[in-house]
Scaffold this motif. Sequence first.
Motif, PDB file in Angstrom:
ATOM      1  N   GLY A 297       0.981  -1.143   0.351  1.00  0.00           N
ATOM      2  CA  GLY A 297      -0.457   0.566   0.017  1.00  0.00           C
ATOM      3  C   GLY A 297       1.119   1.022   0.169  1.00  0.00           C
ATOM      4  N   MET A 298       2.076   0.993   0.659  1.00  0.00           N
ATOM      5  CA  MET A 298       2.938   2.364   0.814  1.00  0.00           C
ATOM      6  C   MET A 298       4.191   2.432  -0.494  1.00  0.00           C
ATOM      7  SD  MET A 298       2.529   3.281   5.189  1.00  0.00           S
ATOM      8  CE  MET A 298       3.602   4.097   4.844  1.00  0.00           C
ATOM      9  N   GLN A 299       4.229   1.122  -0.948  1.00  0.00           N
ATOM     10  CA  GLN A 299       4.804   1.218  -2.059  1.00  0.00           C
ATOM     11  C   GLN A 299       6.495   0.915  -0.688  1.00  0.00           C
ATOM     12  OE1 GLN A 299       3.613   2.809  -5.338  1.00  0.00           O
ATOM     13  NE2 GLN A 299       1.941   1.707  -5.479  1.00  0.00           N
ATOM     14  N   SER A 300       6.365   0.104   0.148  1.00  0.00           N
ATOM     15  CA  SER A 300       7.193   0.722   0.582  1.00  0.00           C
ATOM     16  C   SER A 300       8.710  -0.380   1.493  1.00  0.00           C
ATOM     17  CB  SER A 300       7.572   1.436   1.923  1.00  0.00           C
ATOM     18  OG  SER A 300       8.629   2.130   2.634  1.00  0.00           O
ATOM     19  N   PRO A 301       8.901  -1.010   0.554  1.00  0.00           N
ATOM     20  CA  PRO A 301       9.701  -2.209   1.574  1.00  0.00           C
ATOM     21  C   PRO A 301      10.678  -1.809   2.938  1.00  0.00           C
ATOM     22  CG  PRO A 301      10.613  -2.543  -0.584  1.00  0.00           C
ATOM     23  CD  PRO A 301       9.804  -0.951  -0.777  1.00  0.00           C
ATOM     24  N   LEU A 302      10.817  -0.823   2.933  1.00  0.00           N
ATOM     25  CA  LEU A 302      10.853  -0.331   4.670  1.00  0.00           C
ATOM     26  C   LEU A 302      10.398  -0.212   6.021  1.00  0.00           C
ATOM     27  CD1 LEU A 302      13.459   0.608   6.704  1.00  0.00           C
ATOM     28  CD2 LEU A 302      12.772   3.546   5.892  1.00  0.00           C
ATOM     29  N   PHE A 303       9.314   0.226   5.264  1.00  0.00           N
ATOM     30  CA  PHE A 303       7.679   0.024   6.170  1.00  0.00           C
ATOM     31  C   PHE A 303       7.642  -1.200   6.267  1.00  0.00           C
ATOM     32  CE2 PHE A 303       7.139   4.392   5.489  1.00  0.00           C
ATOM     33  CZ  PHE A 303       7.586   5.296   6.419  1.00  0.00           C
ATOM     34  N   GLY A 304       7.613  -2.011   5.443  1.00  0.00           N
ATOM     35  CA  GLY A 304       7.161  -4.340   5.567  1.00  0.00           C
ATOM     36  C   GLY A 304       7.874  -4.285   6.568  1.00  0.00           C
ATOM     37  N   LEU A 305       9.325  -3.713   6.248  1.00  0.00           N
ATOM     38  CA  LEU A 305      10.745  -4.142   7.494  1.00  0.00           C
ATOM     39  C   LEU A 305       9.783  -4.094   8.779  1.00  0.00           C
ATOM     40  CD1 LEU A 305      14.138  -4.381   6.217  1.00  0.00           C
ATOM     41  CD2 LEU A 305      12.545  -6.147   6.491  1.00  0.00           C
ATOM     42  N   LEU A 306       9.607  -2.955   8.828  1.00  0.00           N
ATOM     43  CA  LEU A 306       9.544  -2.076  10.151  1.00  0.00           C
ATOM     44  C   LEU A 306       8.063  -2.897  10.821  1.00  0.00           C
ATOM     45  CD1 LEU A 306      10.569   1.726   9.932  1.00  0.00           C
ATOM     46  CD2 LEU A 306      11.375  -0.067  10.830  1.00  0.00           C
ATOM     47  N   VAL A 307       7.160  -3.695  10.069  1.00  0.00           N
ATOM     48  CA  VAL A 307       5.984  -4.147  10.357  1.00  0.00           C
ATOM     49  C   VAL A 307       7.059  -6.321  10.413  1.00  0.00           C
ATOM     50  CG1 VAL A 307       3.662  -4.999   9.771  1.00  0.00           C
ATOM     51  CG2 VAL A 307       4.241  -2.688   9.654  1.00  0.00           C
ATOM     52  N   ILE A 308       7.250  -6.432   9.338  1.00  0.00           N
ATOM     53  CA  ILE A 308       7.196  -7.808   9.627  1.00  0.00           C
ATOM     54  C   ILE A 308       8.196  -8.558  10.368  1.00  0.00           C
ATOM     55  CG2 ILE A 308       9.376  -8.069   7.931  1.00  0.00           C
ATOM     56  CD1 ILE A 308       7.759 -10.649   6.423  1.00  0.00           C
ATOM     57  N   ILE A 309       9.171  -7.603  11.356  1.00  0.00           N
ATOM     58  CA  ILE A 309      10.422  -7.789  12.223  1.00  0.00           C
ATOM     59  C   ILE A 309       9.525  -7.933  13.488  1.00  0.00           C
ATOM     60  CG2 ILE A 309      12.448  -7.240  13.394  1.00  0.00           C
ATOM     61  CD1 ILE A 309      13.568  -6.414  10.178  1.00  0.00           C
ATOM     62  N   PRO A 310       8.512  -7.118  13.932  1.00  0.00           N
ATOM     63  CA  PRO A 310       7.846  -7.048  15.095  1.00  0.00           C
ATOM     64  C   PRO A 310       6.723  -8.632  14.869  1.00  0.00           C
ATOM     65  CG  PRO A 310       7.625  -5.037  14.054  1.00  0.00           C
ATOM     66  CD  PRO A 310       8.283  -5.822  13.764  1.00  0.00           C
ATOM     67  N   LEU A 311       6.118  -8.685  13.148  1.00  0.00           N
ATOM     68  CA  LEU A 311       5.382  -9.984  13.299  1.00  0.00           C
ATOM     69  C   LEU A 311       5.835 -11.073  13.581  1.00  0.00           C
ATOM     70  CD1 LEU A 311       3.154 -11.127  12.720  1.00  0.00           C
ATOM     71  CD2 LEU A 311       3.967 -11.228   9.762  1.00  0.00           C
ATOM     72  N   TRP A 312       7.206 -11.624  13.354  1.00  0.00           N
ATOM     73  CA  TRP A 312       8.071 -13.115  13.288  1.00  0.00           C
ATOM     74  C   TRP A 312       8.153 -12.772  14.182  1.00  0.00           C
ATOM     75  CZ3 TRP A 312      12.337 -14.069  15.911  1.00  0.00           C
ATOM     76  CH2 TRP A 312      13.169 -15.583  14.957  1.00  0.00           C
TER      77      TRP A 312
END
Length: 154
Positions: free
Chosen positions: A97-112
């Motif tokens: 949605g934000m077209q941002s791999p960085l923001f993806g990382l900021l979510v997926i790491i706490p998800l993990w």
Amino acid sequence: MPNYLKFLISIALPQIAGGLGAFFTFTSVQTWFPTLIKPSWNPPSWLFGPVWTLLYVLMGVACYLIWKSDHPLKKPILKLYAVQLILNALWSPAFFGMQSPLFGLLVIIPLWVAIVLCILQFRKVSPLASGLMVPYLLWVTFATALNTAIFVLN
């Protein structure tokens, strides 16, 4: 609440979370995502839907096993499960949605981290529920590596 209703809700919730994520993914997968440099080990696009559908079913069954128990830790464990489910639903808006791999990382790491905690906590109530979450952890581990590679390459 009868167990059959708990089961249906448990199965539906992850599917709903996935559906919300798919809403943000749909247009970016056709427009933005193809323009990115991806690692050679990036799986084909058609694989993600079936894998996530299966993982959401496994997550739902795991949730049901916790929910139907009488274990005194059930409520805090289900809250932890809800946190990881929210993080799961937020990844697609962050990445696609934000077209941002960085923001993806900021979510997926706490998800993990939340998934690992769920697996550890679920084991206290149901080893089966804990085991049902392991394929999800493995896939999110792979997705984290893929997200990281896309971030680095772009």
